[in-house]
Design an enzyme around this catalytic site. Structure first.
Site, PDB file in Angstrom:
ATOM      1  N   ILE A   1      46.927  53.093  34.713  1.00  0.00           N
ATOM      2  CA  ILE A   1      47.159  51.862  33.946  1.00  0.00           C
ATOM      3  C   ILE A   1      46.271  51.845  32.703  1.00  0.00           C
ATOM      4  O   ILE A   1      46.733  51.523  31.603  1.00  0.00           O
ATOM      5  CB  ILE A   1      46.945  50.616  34.827  1.00  0.00           C
ATOM      6  CG1 ILE A   1      47.948  50.615  35.986  1.00  0.00           C
ATOM      7  CG2 ILE A   1      47.074  49.331  34.003  1.00  0.00           C
ATOM      8  CD1 ILE A   1      47.747  49.511  37.021  1.00  0.00           C
TER       9      ILE A   1
ATOM     10  N   THR B   1      43.409  42.426  34.192  1.00  0.00           N
ATOM     11  CA  THR B   1      44.683  42.482  34.932  1.00  0.00           C
ATOM     12  C   THR B   1      44.493  43.304  36.203  1.00  0.00           C
ATOM     13  O   THR B   1      45.471  43.779  36.783  1.00  0.00           O
ATOM     14  CB  THR B   1      45.813  43.111  34.074  1.00  0.00           C
ATOM     15  OG1 THR B   1      45.363  44.392  33.599  1.00  0.00           O
ATOM     16  CG2 THR B   1      46.208  42.250  32.900  1.00  0.00           C
TER      17      THR B   1
ATOM     18  N   GLU C   1      42.851  33.448  44.766  1.00  0.00           N
ATOM     19  CA  GLU C   1      44.258  33.322  44.355  1.00  0.00           C
ATOM     20  C   GLU C   1      45.106  32.790  45.495  1.00  0.00           C
ATOM     21  O   GLU C   1      45.029  33.347  46.593  1.00  0.00           O
ATOM     22  CB  GLU C   1      44.793  34.679  43.908  1.00  0.00           C
ATOM     23  CG  GLU C   1      44.142  35.163  42.633  1.00  0.00           C
ATOM     24  CD  GLU C   1      44.664  36.526  42.180  1.00  0.00           C
ATOM     25  OE1 GLU C   1      45.610  37.061  42.793  1.00  0.00           O
ATOM     26  OE2 GLU C   1      44.113  37.057  41.221  1.00  0.00           O
TER      27      GLU C   1
ATOM     28  N   HIS D   1      48.759  36.156  38.226  1.00  0.00           N
ATOM     29  CA  HIS D   1      48.844  37.505  38.821  1.00  0.00           C
ATOM     30  C   HIS D   1      50.288  38.040  38.731  1.00  0.00           C
ATOM     31  O   HIS D   1      50.951  38.252  39.749  1.00  0.00           O
ATOM     32  CB  HIS D   1      48.368  37.479  40.287  1.00  0.00           C
ATOM     33  CG  HIS D   1      47.957  38.847  40.783  1.00  0.00           C
ATOM     34  ND1 HIS D   1      46.929  39.056  41.678  1.00  0.00           N
ATOM     35  CD2 HIS D   1      48.466  40.079  40.507  1.00  0.00           C
ATOM     36  CE1 HIS D   1      46.820  40.353  41.933  1.00  0.00           C
ATOM     37  NE2 HIS D   1      47.736  40.991  41.235  1.00  0.00           N
TER      38      HIS D   1
HETATM   39  C1  DGY Z   1      49.170  45.503  42.592  1.00  0.00           C
HETATM   40  O1  DGY Z   1      50.134  46.248  42.605  1.00  0.00           O
HETATM   41  O2  DGY Z   1      48.082  45.807  43.096  1.00  0.00           O
HETATM   42  C2  DGY Z   1      49.381  44.180  41.981  1.00  0.00           C
HETATM   43  O3  DGY Z   1      48.227  43.655  41.449  1.00  0.00           O
HETATM   44  C3  DGY Z   1      49.936  43.236  43.012  1.00  0.00           C
HETATM   45  O4  DGY Z   1      48.941  42.913  43.893  1.00  0.00           O
END
Ligand code: DGY
Length: 330
Positions: free
Chosen positions: A158, A235, A266, A285
């Site tokens: 990511i 994120t 959360e 989220h």
């Molecule tokens: C993940 O794929 O870890 C997302 O944050 C959903 O929890």
């Protein structure tokens, strides 16, 4: 005598075609994610597989109540919800959905960066709350991201997808991770020690797993190293930042703002001070929340589950050492 089909407990409402795919090879028990612990334990008794959200706690007591459990297939890439050492000790494979959500999370990260830099929420609210039509003063100007420095903490799949997008917007990218040589394809990202990255970046973005070593990775000391004009974007997982320290930093102007898709609790309880600060952008989220990405995640999570139940290596397992035991029926 023919062996009975394995029982799989599913805590995410699967669409009919996925349910049929599961029912062809398993006895499926669908339980709601918010099922009280007692009922969940009951549903798990005798289950060999669990397909659950990456936010559902899978702890020792849950595993102890499911002695035949062989696979926890997380619908998500994060796996901090699972007590991994305990799962491994019990020979339970823990699977996740890496790769298929990287672009969606990276897109949302850029959306948060742009929302922060162009004051998107304030400007949208200015229109819908009749500030514009009422002739009230417009929100302050935003800032350009071109030429600014983005500090990425965690240059995994990511993080690298975020770096590519940021470069396309003309940003300089520095990163911090456990390796100092950037992986192939990301050699335009410069390594920095964590403290140096924090001091240098105009925007800091978090892309690490939540693990004991990343819990409160950014605390008061680290936030204090950031520029007063800098924004923090998260994120990944809420507890990577000490949220109480972040609130203090935001109130005192230690940093300019925070754009967060994740929080320490959360959903939030409703009284958290972070919910009422003017210099935050908050999302519920939704990093992976697109139709295409969620379908790809579910497909991979189902493949992981069914592979282990069939005694085959799953495509994505985070504790491969558990596989020799997990692949055998008990
Ligand atoms: C993940 O794929 O870890 C997302 O944050 C959903 O929890």
């Amino acid at each position: 005598m023919e062996a009975s089909l394995p029982i799989a407990c599913v805590t995410i409402g699967p669409p009919p075609e996925v349910l049929s795919r599961l029912e062809a090879v398993c006895q499926v028990r669908v339980v709601a994610a918010d099922t009280p612990a007692g009922a969940l334990h009951e549903a798990l008794a005798g289950a060999e597989g669990l397909l659950c959200s990456a936010l559902m706690p899978v702890n020792e007591s849950l595993m102890a109540g499911a002695p035949r459990l062989r696979v926890v297939s997380n619908f998500g890439v994060g796996f901090n919800n699972v007590d991994l050492p305990e799962a491994t000790r019990r020979g339970i494979a823990v699977c996740n959905t890496p790769g298929v959500l990287s672009d969606a999370v990276a897109d949302l990260t850029l959306a948060l960066i742009l929302a922060a830099s162009r004051r998107l929420v304030e400007n949208a609210t200015y229109v819908t709350s009749r500030g514009w039509s009422g002739g009230h003063p417009a929100p302050a100007l935003g800032f350009d991201i071109g030429g600014k420095t983005l500090g990425i903490i965690g240059l995994g799949r990511i993080g690298r997808a975020v770096a590519r997008r940021a470069r396309a917007f003309g940003m300089e990218v520095v990163y911090h991770d456990t390796f100092e040589t950037p992986p192939e394809g990301s050699d335009d990202c410069q390594y920095r020690r964590l403290d140096d990255l924090l001091g240098e970046s105009d925007i800091v973005s978090l892309h690490v797993n939540l693990a004991p070593e990343t819990h409160h990775l950014l605390d008061a000391r680290e936030l204090g190293l950031m520029k007063p004009t800098a924004w923090l974007v998260n994120t990944s997982r809420g507890p990577v930042i000490n949220q109480a320290a972040l609130v203090r930093a935001l109130r005192q102007g230690t940093i300019a703002g925070a754009a967060l898709d994740v929080l320490e609790t959360e959903p939030p309880m409703g009284k958290e001070p972070i919910l009422s600060l003017p210099n935050v952008v908050l999302l519920p989220h939704v990093g992976s929340a697109t139709v295409e990405t969620r379908a790809a995640m579910l497909d991979l999570a189902v493949k992981n589950l069914l592979a282990v139940l069939a005694g085959q290596e799953p495509p994505a397992c985070v504790n491969r050492e558990a596989l020799p035991r997990a692949l055998r029926r008990r």
